[in-house]
Enzyme design. Structure first.
Site, PDB file in Angstrom:
ATOM      1  N   ARG A 105       0.813  -1.215   0.000  1.00 29.75           N
ATOM      2  CA  ARG A 105       0.000   0.000   0.000  1.00 29.75           C
ATOM      3  C   ARG A 105       0.853   1.273   0.000  1.00 29.75           C
ATOM      4  O   ARG A 105       0.344   2.348  -0.281  1.00 29.75           O
ATOM      5  CB  ARG A 105      -0.926  -0.070   1.226  1.00 29.75           C
ATOM      6  N   LYS A 106       2.111   1.141   0.313  1.00 33.35           N
ATOM      7  CA  LYS A 106       3.020   2.305   0.379  1.00 33.35           C
ATOM      8  C   LYS A 106       2.382   3.464   1.141  1.00 33.35           C
ATOM      9  O   LYS A 106       2.233   4.585   0.631  1.00 33.35           O
ATOM     10  CB  LYS A 106       3.488   2.743  -1.007  1.00 33.35           C
ATOM     11  N   PHE A 107       2.017   3.192   2.379  1.00 37.48           N
ATOM     12  CA  PHE A 107       1.472   4.225   3.266  1.00 37.48           C
ATOM     13  C   PHE A 107       2.500   5.349   3.411  1.00 37.48           C
ATOM     14  O   PHE A 107       3.707   5.091   3.398  1.00 37.48           O
ATOM     15  CB  PHE A 107       1.178   3.636   4.649  1.00 37.48           C
TER      16      PHE A 107
END
Ligand code: S5P
Length: 264
Positions: free
Chosen positions: A92-94
């Protein structure tokens, strides 16, 4: 083969149960492959997983790519992944502040309920890791964060100073499972491993048996070289799902990654 014998220093130095789980799965499957399951329908995802699941150790998803996503089908997909002895990794590459990242693990997709690993950028500061860890504990589960220390895409802004700042903060954080490194360049992976030491994982996208430039700025390096340089898991998308025979391709990536681990 025993995980401690295959992984040596990495096994001994690791303090995270999730990292040991991954190392054990990799030994059972004889594979250091994480499939980047970049498909756009549930049917395609099921087909892909059914054909390559036995050759991979982890399943990387982008849950927000799916056109016909439904909660029920997603739960079935995760159940299938667990039956196939896989860790589920939502890429998700927060990047937001801690409290928002925590909430973004919920919402419709409810990532905290089914993911074992997620990616995050440390651009907003270290509280993001605590926020993500809180979300897993809210769900009564455990998980690990992979911090983006390098990227495989051309022109990315994760230069050497940024990389070392991320590693310095991440290598001592108990919520951090490891780092994403640039698999397209074995020297970058080697430098990253020197900074990280043995206590954390390095997983590398940007690997393909056909090295060189990929679509839209993606770059590819040799998967065997990446493991020899210190990568613990090769993240392979197109190299598997874009192959004419995905099952055969997955088996080939598994074999070379396992061979490289034993030689390393
Ligand atoms: O730097 C990165 C980080 C990641 S997580 N470069 C990447 O390509 N990725 C992911 O790896 C990307 O989101 C994609 O899912 C996968 C690479 O897929 P491939 O088809 O290029 O092998």
């Amino acid at each position: 083969m025993e995980a401690s014998a295959a992984w040596k220093m990495r096994w001994q130095a690791s303090t995270l149960p999730m990292a040991k789980t991954f190392m054990e799965v990799a030994c059972r499957k004889k594979s250091l492959v994480c499939l980047a399951a970049d498909k756009y329908t549930m049917a395609e995802l099921f087909d892909l997983l059914n054909s390559v699941g036995s050759s991979i150790a982890a399943l990387k998803t982008h849950v927000d790519l799916i056109d016909d996503w439904s909660k029920d089908e997603w739960n079935q997909f995760c159940t299938l992944a667990h039956e196939m002895d896989l860790l589920i990794f939502e890429d998700r590459k927060f990047a937001d502040i801690g409290k928002i990242s925590r909430r973004q693990m919920g919402g419709i997709y409810n990532i905290g309920e089914w993911s074992d690993l997620v990616t995050a950028h440390l651009i907003s500061g270290p509280d993001i890791v605590d926020g993500l860890q809180k979300a897993w504990s809210d769900a009564g589960r455990e998980g690990g964060v992979l911090l983006l220390a390098q990227m495989s895409s051309r022109g990315n802004l994760l230069g050497p100073n940024y990389t070392s700042t991320v590693v310095e903060a991440g290598r001592v954080h108990p919520g951090v499972f490891g780092f994403i490194g640039n698999g397209s360049n074995a020297n970058s992976v080697r430098e990253l491993r020197t900074m990280v030491g043995d206590g954390k994982m390095i997983w590398t996208p940007g690997v393909n048996l056909a090295t060189g430039d990929g679509e839209m700025g993606q770059r590819y390096g040799d998967p065997y070289e990446a493991v020899m340089a210190g990568s613990d898991c090769i993240i392979v998308g197109s190299g598997i799902h874009g192959a004419s025979d995905p099952a055969a391709a997955a088996a080939a990536y598994a074999e070379l990654s396992w061979k490289a681990l034993l030689e390393r």
